[in-house]
Every structure is written in C-alpha cells, then in structure tokens.
Design a protein around this motif. Structure first.
Motif, short mmCIF file in Angstrom:
data_model
loop_
_atom_site.label_atom_id
_atom_site.label_comp_id
_atom_site.label_asym_id
_atom_site.label_seq_id
_atom_site.Cartn_x
_atom_site.Cartn_y
_atom_site.Cartn_z
N SER A 98 0.87 -1.17 0.00
CA SER A 98 0.00 0.00 0.00
C SER A 98 0.91 1.22 0.00
CB SER A 98 -0.94 0.01 1.21
OG SER A 98 -0.19 0.12 2.41
N ARG A 99 0.32 2.38 -0.21
CA ARG A 99 1.12 3.60 -0.21
C ARG A 99 1.44 3.99 1.23
NH1 ARG A 99 -1.25 8.41 -2.89
NH2 ARG A 99 -2.71 8.15 -1.20
N ALA A 100 2.67 4.46 1.46
CA ALA A 100 3.07 4.87 2.80
C ALA A 100 2.15 5.97 3.33
CB ALA A 100 4.52 5.34 2.80
N ALA A 101 1.71 6.85 2.45
CA ALA A 101 0.83 7.95 2.86
C ALA A 101 -0.53 7.44 3.34
CB ALA A 101 0.64 8.94 1.71
N ASP A 102 -0.90 6.20 2.97
CA ASP A 102 -2.18 5.64 3.39
C ASP A 102 -2.11 4.90 4.73
OD1 ASP A 102 -3.39 6.64 1.13
OD2 ASP A 102 -3.13 4.78 -0.02
N VAL A 103 -0.90 4.79 5.30
CA VAL A 103 -0.75 4.16 6.61
C VAL A 103 -1.41 5.08 7.63
CG1 VAL A 103 0.95 3.49 8.37
CG2 VAL A 103 1.37 2.96 5.97
N ASP A 104 -2.02 4.51 8.65
CA ASP A 104 -2.70 5.28 9.70
C ASP A 104 -1.85 6.48 10.11
OD1 ASP A 104 -3.97 6.24 11.97
OD2 ASP A 104 -3.70 4.42 13.13
N ARG A 105 -2.45 7.64 10.13
CA ARG A 105 -1.76 8.90 10.39
C ARG A 105 -1.06 8.93 11.75
NH1 ARG A 105 0.90 12.67 11.18
NH2 ARG A 105 0.52 14.86 10.78
N THR A 106 -1.50 8.12 12.70
CA THR A 106 -0.89 8.11 14.03
C THR A 106 0.31 7.17 14.11
OG1 THR A 106 -2.37 6.39 14.84
CG2 THR A 106 -3.08 8.70 15.12
N SER A 107 0.53 6.37 13.08
CA SER A 107 1.62 5.39 13.08
C SER A 107 2.95 6.03 12.69
CB SER A 107 1.30 4.27 12.08
OG SER A 107 2.42 3.43 11.91
N PRO A 108 4.05 5.61 13.32
CA PRO A 108 5.35 6.13 12.92
C PRO A 108 5.74 5.67 11.51
CG PRO A 108 5.61 4.39 14.53
CD PRO A 108 4.14 4.67 14.43
N ALA A 109 5.00 4.73 10.93
CA ALA A 109 5.26 4.28 9.56
C ALA A 109 4.61 5.19 8.52
CB ALA A 109 4.77 2.84 9.38
N ASN A 110 3.86 6.19 8.98
CA ASN A 110 3.30 7.20 8.09
C ASN A 110 4.38 8.28 7.91
OD1 ASN A 110 2.01 9.98 7.75
ND2 ASN A 110 0.29 8.62 7.29
N PRO A 111 4.69 8.67 6.68
CA PRO A 111 5.77 9.64 6.46
C PRO A 111 5.64 10.95 7.23
CG PRO A 111 5.12 8.65 4.39
CD PRO A 111 4.12 8.19 5.42
N ARG A 112 4.44 11.50 7.32
CA ARG A 112 4.27 12.75 8.08
C ARG A 112 4.55 12.55 9.56
NH1 ARG A 112 -1.11 15.28 5.36
NH2 ARG A 112 -0.12 16.05 3.48
#
Length: 141
Positions: free
Chosen positions: A119-133
């Motif tokens: 999946s796209r990294a940007a689609d990882v849950d926003r609270t996860s450290p695996a989300n780029p932001r």
C-alpha cells in the motif's frame, strides 16, 4: 510469535542488503526499527545531478532514504508488521526489491500475509510512525 520474529529477521536482512543501516528509534516513537541510507546532502548532489543510477549505493554520500518498521497486534493469533519507506523516492526501487524478497521468503515458509503486502506509505494510519508525516514529526527521517 515465531512467525513475527522470522518476518522481522527477514526484513532486517533484506534492507541491510539494500544498503540501509539500522538506527535505533527513540523509545517514545512507537517504531520497532528504523533504517537509514545516505544523506540529505547526497540526495541533493546525486539525485539532482542525474548520477543516481550510478551512485545510489555508495556510502554516506548516497541518496537519502529512511525506512520505519512498525509492529503491532492484529488479533489473538496474528501480528501486523508494517515496513514503510518514509523518505527517499530515489531509493524506491531498492526498497521495493527488498520488500519483494521478504514477501517471497515468508510465503515460501508458509507464513500467511493478509493482503497483497503493498500500500502507499501515505495511506498508513496517520498516528503510526510508519506514516511519512508522523515519522517526520517524530524525527525519524
């Protein structure tokens, strides 16, 4: 738990083979592991010069990349492992190759994967450290 250890060991092996080096995440980040490659200076010099095809794997001046591995419970008999390229689009090909290698190995060992594994990294849950932001906010990039 044995399958989770196997998956984490295979991730470690594959990303090291792709010339990423482990870096200890901060304890409060929630990341299981962080891997880095190159530098921001290398990214500017090499990525901007068109030399990235020749020099993406050369030491500290190689193109910058950062990977976050997150581990969380998914159910009583399963775990969720996310490996995410949170920085470094120039190293995307090497990252994809490493993840594909891991997926092939864990499939060959009979470890089930819930989805296609992508999946796209940007689609990882926003609270996860695996989300780029979120990784940037936590200083993991």
């Amino acid at each position: 738990m044995d399958a989770t250890r196997t998956v984490l060991a295979e991730i470690d092996r594959a990303v090291r083979a792709a010339h990423f080096r482990p870096d200890a995440p901060s304890h409060d980040s929630g990341a299981h592991a962080v891997y880095r490659r190159g530098s921001a200076l290398g990214d500017v010099l090499i990525g901007g010069s068109g030399l990235s095809a020749l020099t993406t794997r050369l030491g500290p001046l190689s193109v910058h990349g950062a990977i976050v591995v997150w581990l969380g419970e998914h159910g009583p008999d399963s775990a969720r492992v996310i490996i995410s390229l949170v920085a470094g689009s120039h190293v995307g090909g090497d990252f994809v190759d490493a993840v594909e290698d891991v997926l092939r190995l864990i499939h060959s060992r009979g470890i089930p994967v819930e989805d296609a594994g992508w999946s796209r990294a940007a689609d990882v849950d926003r609270t996860s450290p695996a989300n780029p932001r979120r990784a940037a906010e936590l200083g993991l990039i």
